[in-house]
Design an enzyme around this catalytic site. Structure first.
Site, mmCIF file in Angstrom:
data_model
loop_
_atom_site.group_PDB
_atom_site.id
_atom_site.type_symbol
_atom_site.label_atom_id
_atom_site.label_comp_id
_atom_site.label_asym_id
_atom_site.label_seq_id
_atom_site.Cartn_x
_atom_site.Cartn_y
_atom_site.Cartn_z
ATOM 1 N N TYR A 100 36.380 -10.167 17.672
ATOM 2 C CA TYR A 100 35.123 -10.598 17.815
ATOM 3 C C TYR A 100 34.165 -9.449 18.455
ATOM 4 O O TYR A 100 33.152 -9.307 18.348
ATOM 5 C CB TYR A 100 35.848 -11.420 19.720
ATOM 6 N N SER B 220 26.825 -8.935 22.576
ATOM 7 C CA SER B 220 27.812 -9.470 23.658
ATOM 8 C C SER B 220 28.038 -7.839 24.080
ATOM 9 O O SER B 220 27.531 -6.502 23.346
ATOM 10 C CB SER B 220 28.361 -9.520 23.343
#
Length: 282
Positions: free
Chosen positions: A178, A165
């Site tokens: 995250y 990500s």
């Protein structure tokens, strides 16, 4: 004629077996369809067998080759069962795509900075919820690699594709768990690529920028359809001044799995982000 799916180009994956974790999700399902369109036999893996079977049935009804297996990527015994099942049915796999992952809503911090105020802060986020986020993203990538890469050894052109990500490059506000987990995915990708380099198994990752999905729509747009302040920040920080379309991840996937194009490519984290990771904001 094989399975028809809208992909930017085709690579020859005839005779290859690909397993996609999170294959019943948005990105994972798209990757399953793209690999099937290139001739691969695709194993759709997810916790919900019925949803995985729907993806597999769509592919097979369209002339492709697919199978569905249930399994929790966070559960070692479940993944051991998946390994045995795959080995029994196919003998091994050539491509492993780790698309399982995602943010845990209750692990989010509701403000960008502590000074912004609010009843709930970072200090109120339950540790168990952050652990779930690490388990889903980091453990859920590490464990399938541990269990399934032994089935890839000695197979020509074998490769692993992880999904990282933008938050792995620099932590995004509100999602510390995250961001940390995805940073771990990128780091592990480089470690595993080094470890397996002489085995013939290549290991790379794709780092999506900001894409409009059902999961994040409420964060980016108000109920009346107007962009939220967070959405405006994202667009301002993306040189191409737009969100990505999920299908724009397919080209990166097909490049990385194609031994002819990427046979000497291992240990990279490929950003697909409209320039977000290159832009300093000035």
């Amino acid at each position: 004629m094989g399975y028809a799916y809208d992909i930017p180009f085709r690579v020859n994956l005839e005779g290859r077996v690909a397993l996609v974790t999170g294959g019943n999700g948005g990105i994972g399902g798209m990757f399953c369809r793209a690999l099937a369109a290139c001739g691969a036999t695709v194993i759709v893996l997810g916790r919900n067998l019925e949803r995985c079977q729907r993806v597999a049935d769509e592919i097979t009804s369209g002339g492709g080759k697919a199978d569905a297996i249930s399994g929790d990527v966070m559960d070692e015994q479940a993944m051991l069962r998946v390994k045995d099942e795959v080995q029994s049915r196919y003998g091994g796999i050539d491509i492993l795509v780790n698309a399982a992952g995602g943010a845990v809503k209750t692990a989010m911090v509701p403000q960008d900075q502590m000074a912004d105020g609010g009843e709930r802060t970072f200090f109120d986020v339950p540790a168990d919820d952050v652990q779930r986020e690490f388990d889903l993203n980091m453990r859920g990538t590490w464990l399938p690699c541990k269990m399934l890469t032994p089935l890839m050894l000695g197979r020509q052109g074998a490769c692993v594709i992880n999904v990282s990500s933008m938050s792995a490059y620099a932590p995004l506000t509100r999602i510390p768990g995250y961001s940390g987990a995805k940073a771990g995915v990128s780091n592990f990708t480089q470690w595993l690529a080094t470890y397996l380099a002489r085995s013939g198994v290549r290991v790379n990752a794709i780092a999506p920028g900001f894409f409009m999905t059902e999961q994040n729509h409420a964060l980016q747009f108000n109920e009346d359809g107007t962009p939220t302040p967070r959405c405006e920040k994202i667009i301002a920080g993306t040189p191409m001044r737009r969100f990505g379309e999920l299908k724009e991840l397919i080209g990166a996937l097909l490049f990385l799995v194609d031994e002819r194009a990427a046979g000497f490519v291992t240990g990279i984290v490929l950003p697909v982000d409209g320039g977000y990771s290159a832009y300093s904001g000035v």
